[in-house]
Design a protein around this motif. Structure first.
Motif, mmCIF file in Angstrom:
data_model
loop_
_atom_site.group_PDB
_atom_site.id
_atom_site.type_symbol
_atom_site.label_atom_id
_atom_site.label_comp_id
_atom_site.label_asym_id
_atom_site.label_seq_id
_atom_site.Cartn_x
_atom_site.Cartn_y
_atom_site.Cartn_z
ATOM 1 N N THR A 1 0.734 -1.211 -0.085
ATOM 2 C CA THR A 1 0.111 -0.035 -0.035
ATOM 3 C C THR A 1 0.717 1.219 -0.113
ATOM 4 O OG1 THR A 1 -1.888 -1.237 1.370
ATOM 5 C CG2 THR A 1 -1.829 1.339 1.139
ATOM 6 N N TYR A 2 1.914 1.218 0.805
ATOM 7 C CA TYR A 2 2.603 2.408 1.062
ATOM 8 C C TYR A 2 3.457 2.832 -0.282
ATOM 9 C CZ TYR A 2 6.298 5.652 2.588
ATOM 10 O OH TYR A 2 7.211 6.552 3.012
ATOM 11 N N GLY A 3 4.306 1.557 -0.914
ATOM 12 C CA GLY A 3 5.072 1.912 -2.097
ATOM 13 C C GLY A 3 4.230 2.142 -3.091
ATOM 14 N N ALA A 4 2.887 1.754 -3.390
ATOM 15 C CA ALA A 4 2.052 2.061 -4.528
ATOM 16 C C ALA A 4 1.423 3.462 -4.448
ATOM 17 C CB ALA A 4 0.869 1.082 -4.452
ATOM 18 N N ALA A 5 1.439 4.115 -3.021
ATOM 19 C CA ALA A 5 1.005 5.459 -2.988
ATOM 20 C C ALA A 5 2.218 6.312 -3.281
ATOM 21 C CB ALA A 5 0.819 5.805 -1.538
ATOM 22 N N VAL A 6 3.854 5.828 -2.839
ATOM 23 C CA VAL A 6 4.686 6.734 -3.171
ATOM 24 C C VAL A 6 4.935 6.643 -4.600
ATOM 25 C CG1 VAL A 6 7.145 6.726 -3.097
ATOM 26 C CG2 VAL A 6 5.950 6.191 -0.956
ATOM 27 N N TYR A 7 4.783 5.397 -5.322
ATOM 28 C CA TYR A 7 5.170 5.343 -6.725
ATOM 29 C C TYR A 7 3.745 6.458 -7.467
ATOM 30 C CZ TYR A 7 5.745 3.583 -11.397
ATOM 31 O OH TYR A 7 5.875 3.411 -12.905
ATOM 32 N N ARG A 8 2.573 6.183 -6.805
ATOM 33 C CA ARG A 8 1.497 6.926 -7.890
ATOM 34 C C ARG A 8 1.877 8.478 -7.368
ATOM 35 N NH1 ARG A 8 -2.019 4.287 -5.706
ATOM 36 N NH2 ARG A 8 -2.207 5.227 -3.753
ATOM 37 N N GLU A 9 2.332 8.816 -6.355
ATOM 38 C CA GLU A 9 2.375 10.449 -6.195
ATOM 39 C C GLU A 9 3.721 10.924 -7.042
ATOM 40 O OE1 GLU A 9 2.924 13.775 -2.673
ATOM 41 O OE2 GLU A 9 2.244 11.650 -2.203
ATOM 42 N N VAL A 10 4.745 10.092 -6.923
ATOM 43 C CA VAL A 10 5.964 10.552 -7.692
ATOM 44 C C VAL A 10 5.628 10.614 -9.132
ATOM 45 C CG1 VAL A 10 8.394 10.222 -7.770
ATOM 46 C CG2 VAL A 10 7.420 9.907 -5.766
ATOM 47 N N SER A 11 4.901 9.548 -9.536
ATOM 48 C CA SER A 11 4.629 9.759 -11.072
ATOM 49 C C SER A 11 3.824 10.919 -11.407
ATOM 50 C CB SER A 11 4.002 8.410 -11.458
ATOM 51 O OG SER A 11 4.623 7.187 -11.148
ATOM 52 N N GLY A 12 2.986 11.332 -10.505
ATOM 53 C CA GLY A 12 2.513 12.562 -10.897
ATOM 54 C C GLY A 12 3.423 13.794 -11.175
ATOM 55 N N TRP A 13 4.499 13.847 -10.136
ATOM 56 C CA TRP A 13 5.479 14.687 -10.392
ATOM 57 C C TRP A 13 6.026 14.785 -11.688
ATOM 58 C CZ3 TRP A 13 8.140 13.545 -5.063
ATOM 59 C CH2 TRP A 13 7.224 14.109 -3.979
#
Length: 276
Positions: A190-202
């Motif tokens: 859950t945490y890794g996916a959240a990090v990846y999703r947010e950074v992908s937005g950047w």
């Protein structure tokens, strides 16, 4: 005695009173004051490092203004812009500084130069937001390695494709973004996916901004992200590999190299300016 809800020391989300570990990132609930104290000391060390990087960027922006003066411009996005003479003297990079003047060291110094007040403001705001997250997952030493070598990688890619003249901390910041991309994808959950999703937005935002705004070094951004991904994989992150003496030594080499390059850039700029 019942335990209370608390913030996770890793992801800063709430751990419920009945939970033994964080439901977001899986970090066990800290037991004892020593763990909290150790985490706090690490955060303070990382905060000092980020402040030092920000201070160096501001100092070199001001020095570049002193060395060359202001660039005349009617563009509001280029307010208080150092002219190219000042930027060249202080260590801008690209095919012109490297091929004509042999300034290979400018691959380091260019990360501490900016083309205007808004340029440095937005870059340092991004650094202040992203770097603590990288420190949290990789540690202070690995963060500085990624920042330094990620910036060098970004500017090396832009040099290879023929960008003549370039500056800015964004290549190094993109290195940090690349490291977070690798962390999120590698860790999963859950945490890794959240990090990846947010950074992908950047990353998407960087691409769109680079397409709309003129003068953006997209090659530097892309090279920085790629370098950050590779460095994140090679260096590892905290959950898989603790920082060790090799990481500390490499960070020290990056620090000594950066100080030497910035010192040399400032010294030669003053000497050239004084002799002109």
């Amino acid at each position: 005695m019942s335990q209370r809800a608390m913030l996770c020391p890793r992801c800063r989300r709430l751990i419920g009173s009945s939970e033994s570990s964080c439901s977001w990132c899986g970090t066990p609930r800290p037991k004892g004051l020593w763990r909290i104290s150790a985490w706090t000391r690490g955060a303070l060390d990382g905060d000092w490092l980020v402040k030092a990087i920000i201070t160096a960027n501001i100092a070199f922006y001001l020095l570049s203004l002193l060395m060359g003066g202001l660039q005349p411009t009617g563009n509001p996005f280029s307010m208080l812009s150092p002219n190219q003479t000042g930027l060249m003297l202080m260590g801008a990079t690209g095919t012109i500084p490297i091929d004509r003047f042999g300034r290979l060291w400018s691959l380091v110094s260019a990360n501490y130069l900016h083309g205007g007040i808004l340029h440095i403001f937005f870059n340092l705001m991004a650094l202040r937001q992203i770097s603590p997250w990288v420190i949290q997952e990789y540690g202070s030493s690995r963060m500085f390695i990624i920042y330094t070598l990620g910036g060098v990688c970004g500017f090396w890619v832009s040099y290879i494709v023929g960008v003549p003249f370039t500056i800015g901390a964004s290549a190094a910041i993109c290195g940090l973004i690349g490291a977070l991309l690798y962390f999120g994808k590698s860790r999963g959950g859950t945490y890794g996916a959240a990090v990846y999703r947010e950074v992908s937005g950047w990353v998407v935002g960087l691409v769109l901004f680079g397409l709309v705004m003129p003068g953006i070094n997209n090659w530097g951004h892309g090279g920085g992200i790629l370098g950050g991904i590779v460095l994140g994989k090679l260096l590892g992150y905290g959950e898989r590999r603790r920082e060790n003496s090799f990481h500390h030594l490499l960070a020290l080499i990056c620090a000594v190299t950066t100080i030497a390059v910035l010192g040399w850039a400032a010294f030669t700029a003053v000497m050239i300016k004084g002799g002109s």
